[in-house]
Design an enzyme around this catalytic site. Structure first.
Site, PDB file in Angstrom:
ATOM      1  CE  LYS A 114      -2.942   3.275   1.155  1.00  0.00           C
ATOM      2  NZ  LYS A 114      -2.092   4.388   0.775  1.00  0.00           N
TER       3      LYS A 114
ATOM      4  N   GLY B 140       5.486   4.681   9.422  1.00  0.00           N
ATOM      5  CA  GLY B 140       4.437   5.739   9.416  1.00  0.00           C
ATOM      6  C   GLY B 140       4.102   6.138  10.642  1.00  0.00           C
ATOM      7  CB  SER B 141       1.638   8.771  11.976  1.00  0.00           C
ATOM      8  OG  SER B 141       0.581   8.030  11.670  1.00  0.00           O
TER       9      SER B 141
ATOM     10  CB  THR C  80      -1.031   4.969  10.834  1.00  0.00           C
ATOM     11  OG1 THR C  80      -1.871   6.148  10.582  1.00  0.00           O
ATOM     12  CG2 THR C  80      -1.693   4.045   9.789  1.00  0.00           C
ATOM     13  N   GLY C  81       0.031   3.243  13.350  1.00  0.00           N
ATOM     14  CA  GLY C  81       0.503   2.146  14.200  1.00  0.00           C
ATOM     15  C   GLY C  81      -0.605   1.549  14.979  1.00  0.00           C
TER      16      GLY C  81
ATOM     17  CD  GLU D 189      11.689   0.743  11.662  1.00  0.00           C
ATOM     18  OE1 GLU D 189      11.725   1.710  12.098  1.00  0.00           O
ATOM     19  OE2 GLU D 189      12.277  -0.242  11.543  1.00  0.00           O
TER      20      GLU D 189
ATOM     21  CB  CYS E 178      11.506   8.464  10.525  1.00  0.00           C
ATOM     22  SG  CYS E 178      12.908   7.599   9.819  1.00  0.00           S
TER      23      CYS E 178
ATOM     24  CD  GLU F  80       7.418  12.357  13.749  1.00  0.00           C
ATOM     25  OE1 GLU F  80       6.395  11.789  13.602  1.00  0.00           O
ATOM     26  OE2 GLU F  80       8.452  11.694  13.453  1.00  0.00           O
TER      27      GLU F  80
HETATM   28  P1  NAD Z   1       0.687   7.810   8.135  1.00  0.00           P
HETATM   29  O1  NAD Z   1       0.475   7.065   9.153  1.00  0.00           O
HETATM   30  O2  NAD Z   1      -0.310   8.726   8.094  1.00  0.00           O
HETATM   31  O3  NAD Z   1       0.611   7.115   6.806  1.00  0.00           O
HETATM   32  C1  NAD Z   1       1.367   6.170   6.471  1.00  0.00           C
HETATM   33  C2  NAD Z   1       0.941   5.037   5.817  1.00  0.00           C
HETATM   34  O4  NAD Z   1      -0.033   4.474   6.419  1.00  0.00           O
HETATM   35  C3  NAD Z   1       0.628   5.393   4.198  1.00  0.00           C
HETATM   36  O5  NAD Z   1       0.628   4.726   3.469  1.00  0.00           O
HETATM   37  C4  NAD Z   1      -1.075   5.590   4.609  1.00  0.00           C
HETATM   38  O6  NAD Z   1      -1.866   5.627   3.665  1.00  0.00           O
HETATM   39  C5  NAD Z   1      -1.402   4.355   5.433  1.00  0.00           C
HETATM   40  N1  NAD Z   1      -2.337   4.601   6.345  1.00  0.00           N
HETATM   41  C6  NAD Z   1      -2.985   5.786   6.997  1.00  0.00           C
HETATM   42  N2  NAD Z   1      -3.936   5.715   7.536  1.00  0.00           N
HETATM   43  C7  NAD Z   1      -4.241   4.099   7.761  1.00  0.00           C
HETATM   44  C8  NAD Z   1      -5.162   3.513   8.183  1.00  0.00           C
HETATM   45  N3  NAD Z   1      -6.046   3.886   9.026  1.00  0.00           N
HETATM   46  N4  NAD Z   1      -5.093   1.873   8.219  1.00  0.00           N
HETATM   47  C9  NAD Z   1      -3.889   1.532   7.355  1.00  0.00           C
HETATM   48  N5  NAD Z   1      -2.994   2.320   6.676  1.00  0.00           N
HETATM   49  C10 NAD Z   1      -3.046   3.489   6.760  1.00  0.00           C
HETATM   50  O7  NAD Z   1       1.957   8.404   8.362  1.00  0.00           O
HETATM   51  P2  NAD Z   1       2.527   9.494   6.965  1.00  0.00           P
HETATM   52  O8  NAD Z   1       2.120  10.946   7.623  1.00  0.00           O
HETATM   53  O9  NAD Z   1       2.453   9.238   5.913  1.00  0.00           O
HETATM   54  O10 NAD Z   1       4.140   9.593   7.392  1.00  0.00           O
HETATM   55  C11 NAD Z   1       4.715  10.323   8.336  1.00  0.00           C
HETATM   56  C12 NAD Z   1       5.076   9.500   9.985  1.00  0.00           C
HETATM   57  O11 NAD Z   1       5.797   8.366   9.494  1.00  0.00           O
HETATM   58  C13 NAD Z   1       5.677  10.195  10.540  1.00  0.00           C
HETATM   59  O12 NAD Z   1       5.452  10.342  11.831  1.00  0.00           O
HETATM   60  C14 NAD Z   1       7.179   9.780  10.417  1.00  0.00           C
HETATM   61  O13 NAD Z   1       7.934   9.952  11.868  1.00  0.00           O
HETATM   62  C15 NAD Z   1       6.922   8.477  10.216  1.00  0.00           C
HETATM   63  N6  NAD Z   1       8.246   7.798   9.675  1.00  0.00           N
HETATM   64  C16 NAD Z   1       8.859   6.915  10.338  1.00  0.00           C
HETATM   65  C17 NAD Z   1       9.933   6.226   9.796  1.00  0.00           C
HETATM   66  C18 NAD Z   1      10.805   5.229  10.652  1.00  0.00           C
HETATM   67  O14 NAD Z   1      11.615   4.643   9.976  1.00  0.00           O
HETATM   68  N7  NAD Z   1      10.602   4.904  11.837  1.00  0.00           N
HETATM   69  C19 NAD Z   1      10.295   6.694   8.497  1.00  0.00           C
HETATM   70  C20 NAD Z   1       9.508   7.513   7.768  1.00  0.00           C
HETATM   71  C21 NAD Z   1       8.581   8.233   8.454  1.00  0.00           C
END
Ligand code: NAD
Length: 494
Positions: free
Chosen positions: A189, A242-243, A246-247, A265, A300, A398
């Site tokens: 995705k 991601g965030s 969402t995690g 992550e 990140c 963040e």
């Molecule tokens: P996000 O969680 O909004 O989105 C990440 C992914 O999750 C996207 O593909 C999105 O479509 C999907 N997503 C969103 N809602 C979802 C749901 N309800 N169910 C399943 N999937 C869903 O995060 P973002 O805004 O895209 O990314 C930024 C965040 O990612 C920041 O918090 C950043 O720190 C983190 N990040 C972490 C790392 C790491 O290695 N730790 C690397 C890059 C980014």
């Protein structure tokens, strides 16, 4: 390898509407809907991509399930699998220029960083795991002589990979490389605001000989497509960057469905601690500025909280300001830009709100203005906010943008307490000439990564992962493969 004329030629190329890749076939959303892909460079509509449904995600999962269950990939001879992954890495490299420019038009990262980190980084990662795939295998346990205890590393099955927008290829490859090397099949995705290059490299995987159905891509909204993958009874492992919000949802979805393993992550609020005895303060300031401001802070591991020994606070802040002011923010497809565009209008608005809030609270702020509004794109100057208190939102939350929070300290104990006063635990750094102090900090900092007198090691041979609410499980290195194996014990009576 990539000069300005070549970039300018590539940026003028129209981008065809994007599609999903399911069971080896390009296809749109089953309901025919699309969503606009906005370029952060100028806010224009770059192209469209499918606004897929949960049923589309399920179709992709079914394809991945069939591909896993019939062994078309996991039962293939390791040498043959390796050859395909090598070929894939080669094709990504051959297409690096067009992938890099397409990626930048899609997500706004400055081209100088994007080229290296994205297609070239992804190719390097795929190659690393191709090399590893016949070197990571099971064990025979030291059991009694009348029984043999074998530990098999069996591919875990269907993997759901949910990817963020800041480095979709680099982070995508951190998931796809080890998952495919382990023999799993995958449904990806991609992020809403950076899907195009992931689709393209999945096409290249097919071209390299990856059997249909082994790698599937479904675009659309996270809350629809991502959620369907997370809720599926037929996905065995979820790997996510991601965030935190969402995690958390993914873990809940796992608990509600088949208790699939969930590897996260997440974000960070990484402390970058500068002691007065840092070997070279000017270098520390330059590296620290790059560590927070490159890719407009959308990294990140960015060192977003600068903890500085009070005796050098003014001198060090002045060096940081100098370093930040020397960074050219602008058109991400200009080779001279050191920071490009912020990924989306929403992200820009959120970044500017943090700066406004700090200013309203009376914190000294350097920079942080919106830039280049006439382009229609999303740009801002690096922001350096001084005298940030641990109670400030900027200290705790963040931003994921180019906003640095500076907080002074007086003692090692205070530096450590401030550094660890966060729910996150992704990265950290210490600048000091004192070896004992450096070792003490490495031991006591609650973070998955500790830098000493540097920031941001990009090598794929070491793991990257967080502690506390920055996640569980690691990307990169041979350890990343563990996530995609099941350990299976076989007892054989002799
Ligand atoms: P996000 O969680 O909004 O989105 C990440 C992914 O999750 C996207 O593909 C999105 O479509 C999907 N997503 C969103 N809602 C979802 C749901 N309800 N169910 C399943 N999937 C869903 O995060 P973002 O805004 O895209 O990314 C930024 C965040 O990612 C920041 O918090 C950043 O720190 C983190 N990040 C972490 C790392 C790491 O290695 N730790 C690397 C890059 C980014």
């Amino acid at each position: 390898m990539l000069d300005q004329a070549a970039i300018d030629a590539l940026r003028a190329t129209p981008v065809a509407p994007a599609h999903n890749l399911i069971d080896g076939n390009p296809c749109g959303a089953s309901n025919g809907q699309t969503m606009d892909v906005i370029s952060p460079i100028d806010g224009s509509v770059l192209t469209t991509m499918p606004r897929s449904t949960a049923a589309d995600a399920e179709r992709a999962i079914d394809a991945a399930r069939r591909a896993f269950d019939d062994g078309r990939w996991s039962d293939m001879a390791p040498a043959a699998r390796k050859k395909i992954m090598f070929k894939w890495a080669e094709l990504i490299e051959q297409n690096a220029a067009s992938l890099a420019v397409l990626g930048v038009r899609n997500n706004g990262t400055e081209i100088s960083m994007a080229l290296k980190a994205e297609p070239l980084g992804a190719a390097q990662t795929i190659r690393y795991y191709a090399e590893a795939l016949d070197k990571v295998y099971g064990e025979i346990a030291p059991t009694d002589g009348n029984i043999l205890g074998m530990i098999h590393k069996a591919p875990a099955g269907v993997v759901g990979a949910i990817i963020p927008w800041n480095f979709p290829l680099m982070i995508g490859a951190w998931k796809l490389g080890p998952a495919l090397a382990a023999g799993c099949t995958v449904v990806v995705k991609p992020p809403e605001t950076a899907s195009l290059t992931l689709i393209r490299i999945a096409e290249l995987a097919l071209e390299a000989g990856l059997p249909a159905g082994v790698l599937n891509v479904v675009t659309g909204e996270g809350a629809v497509v991502g959620a369907a993958i997370a809720e599926s009874m037929h996905v065995d492992v979820l790997t996510f960057t991601g965030s935190g919000a969402t995690g958390r949802r993914l873990m809940e979805a796992s608990a509600r469905s088949n208790m699939k393993r969930v590897y996260l992550e997440l974000g960070g609020k990484s402390p970058n601690i500068v002691f007065a005895d840092a070997p070279d303060l000017r270098k520390a300031a330059k590296v620290s500025a790059a560590g927070i401001f490159r890719n407009s802070g959308q990294v990140c591991i960015a060192g977003t909280r600068l903890l500085v020994e009070r005796s050098i606070q003014d001198e060090f802040t002045a060096e940081l300001v100098k370093a930040a002011d020397a960074m050219k923010v602008g058109d991400p497809l200009d080779l001279g830009s050191v920071a490009g565009a912020v990924n989306s209008a929403r992200q820009l608005e959120q970044n500017l709100a943090f700066v406004a809030e700090a200013r309203a609270a009376g914190r000294p702020v350097h920079g942080g203005a919106q830039l280049l509004t006439e382009t229609g794109g999303f740009y801002m100057a690096p922001a350096i906010v001084s005298d940030v208190l641990p109670t400030d939102r900027l200290f705790r939350e963040e931003v994921f943008g180019p906003v640095l929070a500076i907080t002074p300290f007086d003692t090692d104990e205070e530096a450590l307490a401030l550094a660890n006063a966060t729910e996150f635990g992704l990265a950290s750094a210490v600048w000091t000439s004192n070896l004992s102090r450096a070792h003490h900090m490495i031991a006591k900092l609650q973070a998955g990564v500790v830098h000493v007198n540097t920031y941001g090691g990009a090598d794929g041979t070491v793991p990257l992962g967080g502690v506390k609410q920055s996640g569980n499980g690691h990307d990169k290195s041979l350890h990343a493969m563990d996530k995609f194996f099941d350990l299976k014990t076989a007892w054989i009576a002799l």
